[in-house]
Write a protein that holds these residues in place. Structure first.
Motif, PDB file in Angstrom:
ATOM      1  N   GLU A  25       0.831  -1.208   0.000  1.00  0.00           N
ATOM      2  CA  GLU A  25       0.000   0.000   0.000  1.00  0.00           C
ATOM      3  C   GLU A  25       0.868   1.261   0.000  1.00  0.00           C
ATOM      4  O   GLU A  25       0.587   2.215  -0.725  1.00  0.00           O
ATOM      5  CB  GLU A  25      -0.960  -0.001   1.193  1.00  0.00           C
ATOM      6  N   GLU A  26       1.931   1.263   0.801  1.00  0.00           N
ATOM      7  CA  GLU A  26       2.847   2.408   0.794  1.00  0.00           C
ATOM      8  C   GLU A  26       3.515   2.555  -0.571  1.00  0.00           C
ATOM      9  O   GLU A  26       3.747   3.670  -1.036  1.00  0.00           O
ATOM     10  CB  GLU A  26       3.891   2.272   1.898  1.00  0.00           C
ATOM     11  N   CYS A  27       3.830   1.445  -1.217  1.00  0.00           N
ATOM     12  CA  CYS A  27       4.402   1.499  -2.566  1.00  0.00           C
ATOM     13  C   CYS A  27       3.432   2.142  -3.540  1.00  0.00           C
ATOM     14  O   CYS A  27       3.823   3.011  -4.332  1.00  0.00           O
ATOM     15  CB  CYS A  27       4.776   0.097  -3.052  1.00  0.00           C
ATOM     16  N   TYR A  28       2.163   1.711  -3.491  1.00  0.00           N
ATOM     17  CA  TYR A  28       1.157   2.317  -4.368  1.00  0.00           C
ATOM     18  C   TYR A  28       1.091   3.820  -4.146  1.00  0.00           C
ATOM     19  O   TYR A  28       1.064   4.607  -5.104  1.00  0.00           O
ATOM     20  CB  TYR A  28      -0.226   1.707  -4.121  1.00  0.00           C
ATOM     21  N   ARG A  29       1.043   4.235  -2.902  1.00  0.00           N
ATOM     22  CA  ARG A  29       0.914   5.665  -2.594  1.00  0.00           C
ATOM     23  C   ARG A  29       2.141   6.449  -3.069  1.00  0.00           C
ATOM     24  O   ARG A  29       2.010   7.520  -3.684  1.00  0.00           O
ATOM     25  CB  ARG A  29       0.700   5.851  -1.093  1.00  0.00           C
ATOM     26  N   PHE A  30       3.325   5.922  -2.797  1.00  0.00           N
ATOM     27  CA  PHE A  30       4.552   6.621  -3.163  1.00  0.00           C
ATOM     28  C   PHE A  30       4.706   6.717  -4.680  1.00  0.00           C
ATOM     29  O   PHE A  30       4.945   7.792  -5.231  1.00  0.00           O
ATOM     30  CB  PHE A  30       5.765   5.921  -2.537  1.00  0.00           C
ATOM     31  N   ALA A  35       5.385   9.129 -10.048  1.00  0.00           N
ATOM     32  CA  ALA A  35       5.419   8.724 -11.452  1.00  0.00           C
ATOM     33  C   ALA A  35       4.005   8.709 -12.019  1.00  0.00           C
ATOM     34  O   ALA A  35       3.030   8.631 -11.274  1.00  0.00           O
ATOM     35  CB  ALA A  35       6.042   7.331 -11.577  1.00  0.00           C
ATOM     36  N   THR A  36       3.932   8.781 -13.336  1.00  0.00           N
ATOM     37  CA  THR A  36       2.627   8.682 -13.986  1.00  0.00           C
ATOM     38  C   THR A  36       2.188   7.217 -13.999  1.00  0.00           C
ATOM     39  O   THR A  36       3.018   6.303 -13.862  1.00  0.00           O
ATOM     40  CB  THR A  36       2.678   9.192 -15.434  1.00  0.00           C
ATOM     41  N   ILE A  37       0.922   7.019 -14.193  1.00  0.00           N
ATOM     42  CA  ILE A  37       0.393   5.657 -14.273  1.00  0.00           C
ATOM     43  C   ILE A  37       1.080   4.900 -15.404  1.00  0.00           C
ATOM     44  O   ILE A  37       1.462   3.740 -15.238  1.00  0.00           O
ATOM     45  CB  ILE A  37      -1.135   5.674 -14.459  1.00  0.00           C
ATOM     46  N   SER A  38       1.270   5.545 -16.535  1.00  0.00           N
ATOM     47  CA  SER A  38       1.883   4.852 -17.673  1.00  0.00           C
ATOM     48  C   SER A  38       3.344   4.496 -17.395  1.00  0.00           C
ATOM     49  O   SER A  38       3.816   3.445 -17.840  1.00  0.00           O
ATOM     50  CB  SER A  38       1.748   5.655 -18.963  1.00  0.00           C
ATOM     51  N   GLU A  39       4.060   5.328 -16.650  1.00  0.00           N
ATOM     52  CA  GLU A  39       5.450   5.005 -16.289  1.00  0.00           C
ATOM     53  C   GLU A  39       5.502   3.786 -15.371  1.00  0.00           C
ATOM     54  O   GLU A  39       6.333   2.887 -15.557  1.00  0.00           O
ATOM     55  CB  GLU A  39       6.125   6.194 -15.606  1.00  0.00           C
ATOM     56  N   ILE A  40       4.617   3.743 -14.407  1.00  0.00           N
ATOM     57  CA  ILE A  40       4.566   2.620 -13.473  1.00  0.00           C
ATOM     58  C   ILE A  40       4.160   1.346 -14.208  1.00  0.00           C
ATOM     59  O   ILE A  40       4.763   0.280 -14.015  1.00  0.00           O
ATOM     60  CB  ILE A  40       3.590   2.924 -12.317  1.00  0.00           C
ATOM     61  N   GLN A  41       3.167   1.454 -15.075  1.00  0.00           N
ATOM     62  CA  GLN A  41       2.715   0.288 -15.834  1.00  0.00           C
ATOM     63  C   GLN A  41       3.807  -0.216 -16.771  1.00  0.00           C
ATOM     64  O   GLN A  41       3.944  -1.427 -16.973  1.00  0.00           O
ATOM     65  CB  GLN A  41       1.443   0.618 -16.607  1.00  0.00           C
ATOM     66  N   ALA A  42       4.608   0.691 -17.335  1.00  0.00           N
ATOM     67  CA  ALA A  42       5.707   0.278 -18.213  1.00  0.00           C
ATOM     68  C   ALA A  42       6.743  -0.531 -17.437  1.00  0.00           C
ATOM     69  O   ALA A  42       7.275  -1.531 -17.942  1.00  0.00           O
ATOM     70  CB  ALA A  42       6.352   1.499 -18.861  1.00  0.00           C
ATOM     71  N   LEU A  43       7.034  -0.131 -16.213  1.00  0.00           N
ATOM     72  CA  LEU A  43       7.978  -0.886 -15.391  1.00  0.00           C
ATOM     73  C   LEU A  43       7.427  -2.271 -15.064  1.00  0.00           C
ATOM     74  O   LEU A  43       8.146  -3.274 -15.153  1.00  0.00           O
ATOM     75  CB  LEU A  43       8.295  -0.118 -14.103  1.00  0.00           C
ATOM     76  N   ALA A  44       6.151  -2.326 -14.704  1.00  0.00           N
ATOM     77  CA  ALA A  44       5.515  -3.606 -14.395  1.00  0.00           C
ATOM     78  C   ALA A  44       5.495  -4.496 -15.637  1.00  0.00           C
ATOM     79  O   ALA A  44       5.725  -5.716 -15.548  1.00  0.00           O
ATOM     80  CB  ALA A  44       4.105  -3.381 -13.870  1.00  0.00           C
ATOM     81  N   GLN A  45       5.244  -3.900 -16.790  1.00  0.00           N
ATOM     82  CA  GLN A  45       5.205  -4.655 -18.035  1.00  0.00           C
ATOM     83  C   GLN A  45       6.570  -5.273 -18.330  1.00  0.00           C
ATOM     84  O   GLN A  45       6.670  -6.434 -18.737  1.00  0.00           O
ATOM     85  CB  GLN A  45       4.789  -3.730 -19.185  1.00  0.00           C
TER      86      GLN A  45
END
Length: 104
Positions: A25-30, A35-45
């Motif tokens: 949860e702290e990771c999600y908040r931070f 970062a933008t949603i697309s930046e975070i999703q790119a890392l996860a991808q």
């Protein structure tokens, strides 16, 4: 080494901040704040692509299931083959965590 070009006080501080996070949860908040949603999703991808490449999936399957571009897949593959073994390290740890949770 390419990694030496990254090193610096600002990045050290960012990594210290990430390492200080106590739970998901702290990771999600931070990450939502930095970062933008697309930046975070790119890392996860990229992490998903690394997992799929390690499992032997073809580019076609990876494109279809992850929506990653072939350029992204090639970059991740290059990192798996010639990088710092960080993808492998993280994927091994995630697999071990999954096994540990299954045993509980």
């Amino acid at each position: 080494m390419q990694i030496d070009k990254l090193r610096g006080e600002q990045l050290d501080r960012l990594f210290d901040a990430i390492l200080s996070l106590e739970d998901r949860e702290e990771c999600y908040r931070f990450f939502d704040d930095i970062a933008t949603i697309s930046e975070i999703q790119a890392l996860a991808q990229r992490l998903l692509v690394a997992k799929m490449l390690r499992e032997g999936d073809t580019y076609g399957v990876i494109v279809e299931e992850s929506n990653a571009s072939t350029t992204t897949i090639s970059r991740v593959k290059r990192c798996l083959n010639y990088g710092n073994d960080a993808y492998s390290m993280v994927l091994d740890r995630l697999e071990q965590n999954d096994k540990d949770e299954e045993e509980r």
